[in-house]
Design a protein around this motif. Sequence first.
Motif, PDB file in Angstrom:
ATOM      1  N   ALA A  23       9.493 -21.808   7.381  1.00 22.90           N
ATOM      2  CA  ALA A  23      10.222 -20.549   7.549  1.00 22.90           C
ATOM      3  C   ALA A  23       9.252 -19.380   7.554  1.00 22.90           C
ATOM      4  O   ALA A  23       8.213 -19.418   6.905  1.00 22.90           O
ATOM      5  N   THR A  24       9.629 -18.353   8.299  1.00 29.23           N
ATOM      6  CA  THR A  24       8.916 -17.084   8.296  1.00 29.23           C
ATOM      7  C   THR A  24       9.816 -16.095   7.573  1.00 29.23           C
ATOM      8  O   THR A  24      11.032 -16.095   7.773  1.00 29.23           O
ATOM      9  N   VAL A  25       9.217 -15.246   6.725  1.00 26.79           N
ATOM     10  CA  VAL A  25       9.981 -14.313   5.895  1.00 26.79           C
ATOM     11  C   VAL A  25       9.428 -12.899   6.072  1.00 26.79           C
ATOM     12  O   VAL A  25       8.214 -12.703   6.180  1.00 26.79           O
ATOM     13  N   GLY A  26      10.324 -11.926   6.085  1.00 21.51           N
ATOM     14  CA  GLY A  26       9.937 -10.523   6.132  1.00 21.51           C
ATOM     15  C   GLY A  26      11.031  -9.678   5.518  1.00 21.51           C
ATOM     16  O   GLY A  26      11.973 -10.197   4.929  1.00 21.51           O
ATOM     17  N   ASN A  80       0.731 -12.992   6.559  1.00 22.70           N
ATOM     18  CA  ASN A  80       0.425 -12.352   7.830  1.00 22.70           C
ATOM     19  C   ASN A  80      -0.910 -11.613   7.718  1.00 22.70           C
ATOM     20  O   ASN A  80      -1.000 -10.613   7.007  1.00 22.70           O
ATOM     21  N   PRO A  81      -1.958 -12.083   8.403  1.00 19.07           N
ATOM     22  CA  PRO A  81      -3.268 -11.440   8.283  1.00 19.07           C
ATOM     23  C   PRO A  81      -3.298 -10.031   8.862  1.00 19.07           C
ATOM     24  O   PRO A  81      -4.134  -9.212   8.467  1.00 19.07           O
ATOM     25  N   LEU A  83      -1.299  -7.651   8.295  1.00 23.39           N
ATOM     26  CA  LEU A  83      -0.810  -6.630   7.365  1.00 23.39           C
ATOM     27  C   LEU A  83      -1.942  -5.922   6.622  1.00 23.39           C
ATOM     28  O   LEU A  83      -1.763  -4.793   6.173  1.00 23.39           O
ATOM     29  N   ASP A  84      -3.092  -6.584   6.481  1.00 19.41           N
ATOM     30  CA  ASP A  84      -4.229  -5.949   5.789  1.00 19.41           C
ATOM     31  C   ASP A  84      -4.662  -4.664   6.470  1.00 19.41           C
ATOM     32  O   ASP A  84      -4.817  -3.633   5.832  1.00 19.41           O
ATOM     33  N   GLY A  85      -4.847  -4.718   7.772  1.00 17.74           N
ATOM     34  CA  GLY A  85      -5.317  -3.543   8.490  1.00 17.74           C
ATOM     35  C   GLY A  85      -4.214  -2.677   9.050  1.00 17.74           C
ATOM     36  O   GLY A  85      -4.444  -1.518   9.389  1.00 17.74           O
ATOM     37  N   SER A  86      -2.997  -3.235   9.150  1.00 24.04           N
ATOM     38  CA  SER A  86      -1.892  -2.497   9.768  1.00 24.04           C
ATOM     39  C   SER A  86      -0.575  -2.713   9.019  1.00 24.04           C
ATOM     40  O   SER A  86       0.371  -3.282   9.562  1.00 24.04           O
ATOM     41  N   ILE A 101       5.341 -13.593   5.270  1.00 21.40           N
ATOM     42  CA  ILE A 101       4.794 -14.899   4.905  1.00 21.40           C
ATOM     43  C   ILE A 101       5.404 -16.012   5.749  1.00 21.40           C
ATOM     44  O   ILE A 101       6.459 -15.842   6.334  1.00 21.40           O
ATOM     45  N   LYS A 102       4.710 -17.136   5.715  1.00 20.07           N
ATOM     46  CA  LYS A 102       5.279 -18.397   6.187  1.00 20.07           C
ATOM     47  C   LYS A 102       5.326 -19.313   4.972  1.00 20.07           C
ATOM     48  O   LYS A 102       4.484 -19.214   4.074  1.00 20.07           O
ATOM     49  N   MET A 103       6.322 -20.187   4.936  1.00 18.75           N
ATOM     50  CA  MET A 103       6.509 -21.057   3.776  1.00 18.75           C
ATOM     51  C   MET A 103       7.125 -22.378   4.204  1.00 18.75           C
ATOM     52  O   MET A 103       7.729 -22.473   5.268  1.00 18.75           O
TER      53      MET A 103
END
Length: 126
Positions: A23-26, A80-81, A83-86, A101-103
């Motif tokens: 699953a992808t979560v946001g 999500n990589p 998110l660090d810069g954006s 995230i993915k889980m």
Amino acid sequence: MQFPEALKYTKDHEWIKIEGNTATVGITEFAQRELGDIVFVDIDSVGKALQTNDIFGTVEAVKTVSDLFLPVAGTVTEVNPGLDGSPESVNQDPYGDGWMIKMTIADTAELESLLDAAAYKALIGE
């Protein structure tokens, strides 16, 4: 406001997209609007097995810091990589580039307790 039909939703304003056992979560468009401009996302739960409603991270906006709650029990496999810069991508595209995230899901039966798009719209008064 968008409410993608293919997603499930929580009362805490997270969304979850199910693809098999992954699953992808946001957070929802409603949540990011309520928070305002997001300036930082802090998620340090990769590799951790968490229970439903456990906190998997936080999102910091100009106005406040808000906890992120796991919609169903499982193990966080990826953050999500981008998110660090954006971190603002959560505001710009909460259901796309702004995913958190993915889980892997521990028990798919838990998905039955989540809200569909119509129920979520009713929850927030849309």
